[in-house]
Design an enzyme around this catalytic site. Sequence first.
Site, PDB file in Angstrom:
ATOM      1  N   SER A  12       4.534   1.638   5.779  1.00 25.61           N
ATOM      2  CA  SER A  12       3.554   1.130   5.540  1.00 25.61           C
ATOM      3  C   SER A  12       2.899  -0.114   6.470  1.00 25.61           C
ATOM      4  CB  SER A  12       3.499   1.243   3.959  1.00 25.61           C
ATOM      5  OG  SER A  12       4.353  -0.148   3.852  1.00 25.61           O
TER       6      SER A  12
ATOM      7  N   LYS B 237       1.503  -3.504  -3.931  1.00 19.62           N
ATOM      8  CA  LYS B 237       1.190  -4.240  -2.724  1.00 19.62           C
ATOM      9  C   LYS B 237       0.323  -5.028  -2.943  1.00 19.62           C
ATOM     10  CE  LYS B 237       3.579  -0.639  -0.152  1.00 19.62           C
ATOM     11  NZ  LYS B 237       3.090   0.557   0.965  1.00 19.62           N
TER      12      LYS B 237
END
Length: 602
Positions: free
Chosen positions: A110, A153
Amino acid sequence: MKTWRENMKKILTLLLITFLLNSAFAVIIKAPAVSLTDRGYVGVPINIQINVTKGDGHVFMDTMPLTELDMQGSARIAAKVAGEVTGKDMSKYNVYITVRSDVPVVGGPSAGGTMTIGIICELMNWSLNKHVMMTGTINPDGSIGPVGGILEKIEAAKKANCTIMLIPKGQRYVEVEGNKVDAVEFGKKLGIKVIEVGSIYEAIPYFTNKKIIMKEYPENPLIEEKYKDIMKELSENVLKTANEKYENLSKELSNSYVGYEYQKALLNELTTSKSLLEKANDEYLKNKYYSATCSAFNALIKLETIEHTLKYLTGEEDVKTFLTEVQNKISHDKEIVYSKNVTTNNFEEILAGRIRIAEAEKLLDNAWKSYYLGNYDEAIKYGSFAKLRGDSAIWWVSLKENDNNGKIINEAKLKSLAQQYLDNAETILTYVETLFPNLPTDDLENDLESAKEAYKDGDYLLTIAESIDTCVKAEIPLVIFGDIEYSKKYARNKINLAENLGITPISALGYYEYANSLNDTISKIMYYKYSSYYAQMDIDVIKELNKSISENISSEINIVTNENVNIEETTTKENNVGIMISAIIGGLIGFAGGYLARRVSA
């Protein structure tokens, strides 16, 4: 002894100065990650330091704590994309990436988008907005792929004092314990503006207040017309063959009876082939000649299968004899294909012929396997397809048979390029396998192995083609929920660049046209991918043979700065990428690799 110590001091001093200089001019960028704690998954920021120096194309990574292999794969793809975006030849640079986190993190792909931004800023000597953070994988075409842990996140961005969080397009809505959560609203509560981005080009302005615009090349009308003339002749020949075979088989089947079940199945296949021929004739009238050829080719596969199934059922032909004849024919076709000189004008057509011969051989292997397992119906299907795939190889190498203007290419000059394509295929496949560990990739591993075998045999054109096959099929899970218009535009622009270099990118134009004619998303994306890869292959071959062209291409990027930057924010319709991926991901590679269940190009 004193002299030795003085020399060592000088060396150590130089090393220290080099280290300090590298650190001083490094880009430091924060990325969000997810860590597993006693309280479950939590978002944590990690620090990524990026240095770029003159070098020879290596990417080095130092991580603490250790991360998974997927982050290393991300780093190589990030460097490749950064080079394409900035117009830099990355074979002349080394990239050093240092990742530090206070806690162990889960996975690492990611951060691919973030690393790409960091490398771009290092290459361009740009400063970063420290209040922006991004999550998203990086795909080889520059698009941003989906990730997990979006909400965690966003919390990591809050901990890092960021005010803007970029997430992959299509991931605004996240499912948590059966409930949908709007990531944008979730971010607002934390004082963070959450924005969806679909490509690295969309992300750059938020970090730099600069915008790199993908240089758009115009179509070359002369080359477009040349392509149509070539494809028109091919489509006429294939349509004529298919229509005649349909008429003959319609009469033959109406005069035969092979039992209720077989008769019904063969009539259904005949009906399907008729629909494909009608589609082909319609596409021909609309000047979509390659699409017409593909539709007629798919009809021919069915008709060939009907013909030999009928011969088998009526006792006119046994399956072993049929497969032996196909085997002999493919051997003869291969001799013809490999007897052709490779020139600057026909290398793409020769490559297309070689990959089709290789596919014909694989199909024939499947036919023999089916035969020895006693599955004669499947053996006939694979054998019929193999025969026609051999025919299509001859069609391709004959497209420019009368064009004698090209210079003969010493294929040894393509060895380095073939190695690059092989390395890229291995990187992408490893990346996908670490991202989706439950994904069946046997077909892709076989494609990669075929590419390696071709390389060992010195068949560098086939190496490139097999590597492209591996890349395209492997990338489908990465881009399946991306912006299909981006894939289309990316392919078209690659084609236009090739045309502007004087190349007639027949395969790329054909795949692009074929993608436009298809309805299902997976097929469209797959053929847009083939289109962009083959256009890039054309460009790479010409660059490899003429280094001056490489310099001209590399310098062409458009940059908009400061007040001229206009950032357009977009949002997507409500969906759940994570759930959709888990629901269908297992079937994607099977679709891409399967021979009998999908429409194929001629």
